[in-house]
Design a protein around this motif. Structure first.
Motif, PDB file in Angstrom:
ATOM      1  N   MET A 106      79.147  25.803  92.028  1.00  0.00           N
ATOM      2  CA  MET A 106      77.771  26.322  91.875  1.00  0.00           C
ATOM      3  C   MET A 106      77.771  27.838  92.047  1.00  0.00           C
ATOM      4  SD  MET A 106      74.695  25.098  91.286  1.00  0.00           S
ATOM      5  CE  MET A 106      74.811  23.361  91.702  1.00  0.00           C
ATOM      6  N   SER A 107      77.089  28.539  91.152  1.00  0.00           N
ATOM      7  CA  SER A 107      77.093  29.988  91.253  1.00  0.00           C
ATOM      8  C   SER A 107      76.082  30.475  92.287  1.00  0.00           C
ATOM      9  CB  SER A 107      76.803  30.589  89.881  1.00  0.00           C
ATOM     10  OG  SER A 107      75.719  29.926  89.284  1.00  0.00           O
ATOM     11  N   ASP A 108      76.219  31.734  92.602  1.00  0.00           N
ATOM     12  CA  ASP A 108      75.357  32.375  93.585  1.00  0.00           C
ATOM     13  C   ASP A 108      73.891  32.311  93.150  1.00  0.00           C
ATOM     14  OD1 ASP A 108      74.122  35.346  94.227  1.00  0.00           O
ATOM     15  OD2 ASP A 108      75.227  34.439  95.892  1.00  0.00           O
ATOM     16  N   LYS A 109      72.989  32.110  94.102  1.00  0.00           N
ATOM     17  CA  LYS A 109      71.554  31.943  93.805  1.00  0.00           C
ATOM     18  C   LYS A 109      70.972  33.118  93.018  1.00  0.00           C
ATOM     19  CE  LYS A 109      67.614  29.742  94.490  1.00  0.00           C
ATOM     20  NZ  LYS A 109      67.384  28.609  93.635  1.00  0.00           N
ATOM     21  N   THR A 110      71.482  34.337  93.324  1.00  0.00           N
ATOM     22  CA  THR A 110      70.901  35.502  92.674  1.00  0.00           C
ATOM     23  C   THR A 110      71.343  35.632  91.217  1.00  0.00           C
ATOM     24  OG1 THR A 110      72.703  36.807  93.581  1.00  0.00           O
ATOM     25  CG2 THR A 110      70.615  36.869  94.783  1.00  0.00           C
ATOM     26  N   THR A 111      72.481  35.032  90.868  1.00  0.00           N
ATOM     27  CA  THR A 111      72.954  35.156  89.491  1.00  0.00           C
ATOM     28  C   THR A 111      72.809  33.856  88.725  1.00  0.00           C
ATOM     29  OG1 THR A 111      75.179  34.580  90.211  1.00  0.00           O
ATOM     30  CG2 THR A 111      74.677  36.921  90.056  1.00  0.00           C
ATOM     31  N   GLN A 112      72.468  32.778  89.418  1.00  0.00           N
ATOM     32  CA  GLN A 112      72.388  31.480  88.755  1.00  0.00           C
ATOM     33  C   GLN A 112      71.245  31.459  87.741  1.00  0.00           C
ATOM     34  OE1 GLN A 112      71.408  28.127  91.260  1.00  0.00           O
ATOM     35  NE2 GLN A 112      72.240  26.662  89.800  1.00  0.00           N
ATOM     36  N   LYS A 113      71.544  30.939  86.577  1.00  0.00           N
ATOM     37  CA  LYS A 113      70.494  30.806  85.578  1.00  0.00           C
ATOM     38  C   LYS A 113      69.677  29.555  85.862  1.00  0.00           C
ATOM     39  CE  LYS A 113      72.100  33.488  81.717  1.00  0.00           C
ATOM     40  NZ  LYS A 113      72.320  33.492  80.259  1.00  0.00           N
ATOM     41  N   SER A 114      68.475  29.538  85.334  1.00  0.00           N
ATOM     42  CA  SER A 114      67.606  28.404  85.610  1.00  0.00           C
ATOM     43  C   SER A 114      66.701  28.148  84.409  1.00  0.00           C
ATOM     44  CB  SER A 114      66.754  28.693  86.850  1.00  0.00           C
ATOM     45  OG  SER A 114      66.026  29.885  86.639  1.00  0.00           O
ATOM     46  N   ALA A 115      66.099  26.977  84.393  1.00  0.00           N
ATOM     47  CA  ALA A 115      65.153  26.648  83.324  1.00  0.00           C
ATOM     48  C   ALA A 115      64.107  25.706  83.881  1.00  0.00           C
ATOM     49  CB  ALA A 115      65.878  26.013  82.147  1.00  0.00           C
ATOM     50  N   LEU A 116      62.940  25.734  83.244  1.00  0.00           N
ATOM     51  CA  LEU A 116      61.823  24.917  83.687  1.00  0.00           C
ATOM     52  C   LEU A 116      61.398  23.969  82.567  1.00  0.00           C
ATOM     53  CD1 LEU A 116      59.600  24.372  85.846  1.00  0.00           C
ATOM     54  CD2 LEU A 116      58.258  26.190  84.752  1.00  0.00           C
ATOM     55  N   ARG A 148      76.400  23.328  82.816  1.00  0.00           N
ATOM     56  CA  ARG A 148      76.837  24.732  82.724  1.00  0.00           C
ATOM     57  C   ARG A 148      76.425  25.546  83.949  1.00  0.00           C
ATOM     58  NH1 ARG A 148      74.673  25.672  76.937  1.00  0.00           N
ATOM     59  NH2 ARG A 148      76.115  24.368  75.794  1.00  0.00           N
ATOM     60  N   GLY A 149      75.811  24.903  84.911  1.00  0.00           N
ATOM     61  CA  GLY A 149      75.467  25.611  86.139  1.00  0.00           C
ATOM     62  C   GLY A 149      74.037  26.103  86.228  1.00  0.00           C
ATOM     63  N   TYR A 150      73.236  25.829  85.214  1.00  0.00           N
ATOM     64  CA  TYR A 150      71.824  26.199  85.292  1.00  0.00           C
ATOM     65  C   TYR A 150      71.135  25.340  86.352  1.00  0.00           C
ATOM     66  CZ  TYR A 150      71.554  28.825  80.851  1.00  0.00           C
ATOM     67  OH  TYR A 150      71.690  29.745  79.853  1.00  0.00           O
ATOM     68  N   GLN A 151      70.210  25.936  87.063  1.00  0.00           N
ATOM     69  CA  GLN A 151      69.351  25.142  87.926  1.00  0.00           C
ATOM     70  C   GLN A 151      68.218  24.635  87.031  1.00  0.00           C
ATOM     71  OE1 GLN A 151      66.620  27.156  90.432  1.00  0.00           O
ATOM     72  NE2 GLN A 151      65.726  25.184  91.009  1.00  0.00           N
ATOM     73  N   MET A 152      68.219  23.346  86.759  1.00  0.00           N
ATOM     74  CA  MET A 152      67.213  22.764  85.869  1.00  0.00           C
ATOM     75  C   MET A 152      66.120  22.145  86.728  1.00  0.00           C
ATOM     76  SD  MET A 152      68.463  23.505  82.917  1.00  0.00           S
ATOM     77  CE  MET A 152      67.277  22.647  81.881  1.00  0.00           C
ATOM     78  N   HIS A 153      64.887  22.583  86.518  1.00  0.00           N
ATOM     79  CA  HIS A 153      63.790  22.059  87.331  1.00  0.00           C
ATOM     80  C   HIS A 153      62.720  21.451  86.422  1.00  0.00           C
ATOM     81  CE1 HIS A 153      61.389  21.441  90.853  1.00  0.00           C
ATOM     82  NE2 HIS A 153      60.349  22.037  90.280  1.00  0.00           N
ATOM     83  N   ILE A 154      62.299  20.248  86.792  1.00  0.00           N
ATOM     84  CA  ILE A 154      61.303  19.525  85.983  1.00  0.00           C
ATOM     85  C   ILE A 154      59.998  19.404  86.758  1.00  0.00           C
ATOM     86  CG2 ILE A 154      60.781  17.312  84.854  1.00  0.00           C
ATOM     87  CD1 ILE A 154      63.968  16.881  85.014  1.00  0.00           C
TER      88      ILE A 154
END
Ligand SMILES: [Zn+2]
Length: 246
Positions: free
Chosen positions: A1-11, A34-40
């Motif tokens: 898991m990548s660092d919180k500040t650089t981690q990509k995310s999607a909603l 791919r390491g994105y934080q995916m939030h639903i």
């Protein structure tokens, strides 16, 4: 898991608790891997309009149906590698007030999404779906505003992709993105199987994925090295900004 500040995310903004699985499960799984934080965000459980099989069992209450739908959606999200939250706004009709818009805007601020997935702009069969799209878009714009909760980090301009409606021809559906989900199809199908209340859709959405897979292959050329068997399609709301047209 990548660092919180650089981690990509999607909603992902889903009107009902299963919509995200049929329509965007591949995209969620793919980016999750791919390491994105995916939030639903599920705006409702689809307890009235999309839980017919549960109601037919008899002796059901809205609370019981909601509990089953919550469990199914949570299990599906876990398989897809996403976090999930439920707004429980009710469905048929799905309605929201200002406070709900702010609540969703706060999710944008928290998640800082790099892209957004939600429903199509039109759907004459389902009023909740376009309602969810408008809510997702309006909350995005509020979250971009410097004057909303000044001092907080605003969101940028994450692209918004609409996912495929159930009967696309009636929804003025014109996809401009075909996503290759071949690598995660099995994962998506496992998530689909969490939706015990809508078993009639499992086969339907398998066919949709195969169909979109064929179209994706044709659009990169049938002789291409990459072999696509399953796909998902999207329609973007905003133009994509690029320096490379190839
Ligand atoms: Zn729905």
């Amino acid at each position: 898991m990548s660092d919180k500040t650089t981690q990509k995310s999607a909603l992902v903004v889903s009107a009902h608790s299963a919509d995200f699985v049929w329509r965007a499960g591949g995209a969620i799984a793919l980016h999750g891997e791919r390491g994105y934080q995916m939030h639903i965000v599920c705006l409702s459980f689809g307890e009235r309009g999309e839980s017919a099989k549960l109601w037919r069992k008899g002796e059901m209450t809205e609370e019981k149906v909601k509990a089953v739908r919550r469990e199914e959606a949570t299990a599906a999200a876990e398989i897809l590698g996403a976090t999930i939250e439920f707004f429980d706004l009710g469905d048929y009709p799905l309605r929201c007030d200002k406070e709900t818009l702010f609540r969703l805007a706060d999710v944008y601020r928290r998640v800082q999404p790099h892209f957004v997935l939600t429903h199509s702009l039109q759907d004459p069969y389902n009023y909740d779906h376009p309602q969810a799209t408008h809510l997702a878009q309006e909350a995005r714009i509020i979250a971009q505003a410097e004057g909303y909760r000044p001092g907080e980090k605003i969101v940028g301009a994450p692209p918004v992709y609409c996912f495929e409606p159930h009967q696309p021809e009636q929804c003025n559906w014109k996809p401009d993105v075909l996503l290759d989900i071949t690598a995660v199809w099995q994962k998506k199908y496992r998530a689909i199987q969490c939706m015990q209340g809508q078993e009639h859709l499992w086969e339907y959405y398998t066919r949709v994925a195969l169909q979109r897979g064929v179209q994706a292959q044709r659009n990169i050329g049938i002789t291409a090295d990459k072999k696509i068997t399953h796909g998902e399609d999207y329609q973007s709301i905003f133009p994509r900004v690029t320096e490379d047209l190839s």
